[in-house]
Design a protein around this motif. Sequence first.
Motif, PDB file in Angstrom:
ATOM      1  N   LEU A   1      -7.062  35.255 -21.422  1.00 17.76           N
ATOM      2  CA  LEU A   1      -8.207  36.158 -21.338  1.00 17.76           C
ATOM      3  C   LEU A   1      -9.429  35.399 -21.843  1.00 17.76           C
ATOM      4  N   GLY A   2     -10.485  35.391 -21.046  1.00 17.54           N
ATOM      5  CA  GLY A   2     -11.691  34.648 -21.408  1.00 17.54           C
ATOM      6  C   GLY A   2     -12.312  35.096 -22.713  1.00 17.54           C
ATOM      7  N   CYS A   3     -12.156  36.376 -23.045  1.00 20.08           N
ATOM      8  CA  CYS A   3     -12.768  36.879 -24.285  1.00 20.08           C
ATOM      9  C   CYS A   3     -12.057  36.363 -25.531  1.00 20.08           C
ATOM     10  N   GLN A   4     -10.850  35.828 -25.379  1.00 19.45           N
ATOM     11  CA  GLN A   4     -10.070  35.385 -26.526  1.00 19.45           C
ATOM     12  C   GLN A   4     -10.068  33.868 -26.715  1.00 19.45           C
ATOM     13  N   VAL A   5     -10.680  33.147 -25.793  1.00 20.59           N
ATOM     14  CA  VAL A   5     -10.702  31.687 -25.881  1.00 20.59           C
ATOM     15  C   VAL A   5     -12.070  31.229 -26.360  1.00 20.59           C
ATOM     16  N   LYS A   6     -12.108  30.678 -27.564  1.00 21.35           N
ATOM     17  CA  LYS A   6     -13.348  30.131 -28.121  1.00 21.35           C
ATOM     18  C   LYS A   6     -13.375  28.624 -27.883  1.00 21.35           C
ATOM     19  N   LEU A   7     -14.539  28.141 -27.495  1.00 19.28           N
ATOM     20  CA  LEU A   7     -14.669  26.721 -27.189  1.00 19.28           C
ATOM     21  C   LEU A   7     -14.654  25.860 -28.446  1.00 19.28           C
TER      22      LEU A   7
END
Length: 191
Positions: A159-165
């Motif tokens: 999920l994109g909201c859970q992946v921090k760069l």
Amino acid sequence: MCNTMTEYATSRLFRQAIARTCRGFTISAGIIHRQHVLPSLILRLNDSTIARPQLRPFSNSFVQLHGHVHEPAPGEEIHVTFISPNGEKIEVEAAEGDNLLDIAQAHDVEMEGACGGSCACSTCHVIVDPDYYDLIPEPDDDENDMLDLAFGLTETSRLGCQVKLTKDLDGIKLGLPSMTRNLQAKDFSKR
């Protein structure tokens, strides 16, 4: 004495009463600038008394505080490539600590994020390039539960909201699924 509320509201007496209450604010043509009067303003026309109006200040914030994406410092950009379902590549630069959903939305990439990034839907589902998947921390139980609802689930789905760069993810490539599932209560109601 005024006969109607409209006459009274535009009268000098009314403007003076409001002016006493709103010191420091500009009043022109009966309109209070920078604050407004709530509907609970009480006026008694018969005995010529005016109850003090309840005021609520407008709130605002600086435009640069809207959104969640930070401007990357020169030389510290992290390069992210989103690949749309039709194969179009969208390359963006982002700052460390931003999540993929916010980055996508800030750069007009078609990623819905119906829950606003609270891990309560699967509309920000992305398919991570296998070379980068192991560099991302493992998904927690909440994310795994939401991923079970995602359309086109793969072994490298997140999920994109859970992946921090992080710096390790510089150059990451993310595939966008051809569609998403946005389940709502109305989807389960009888028709």
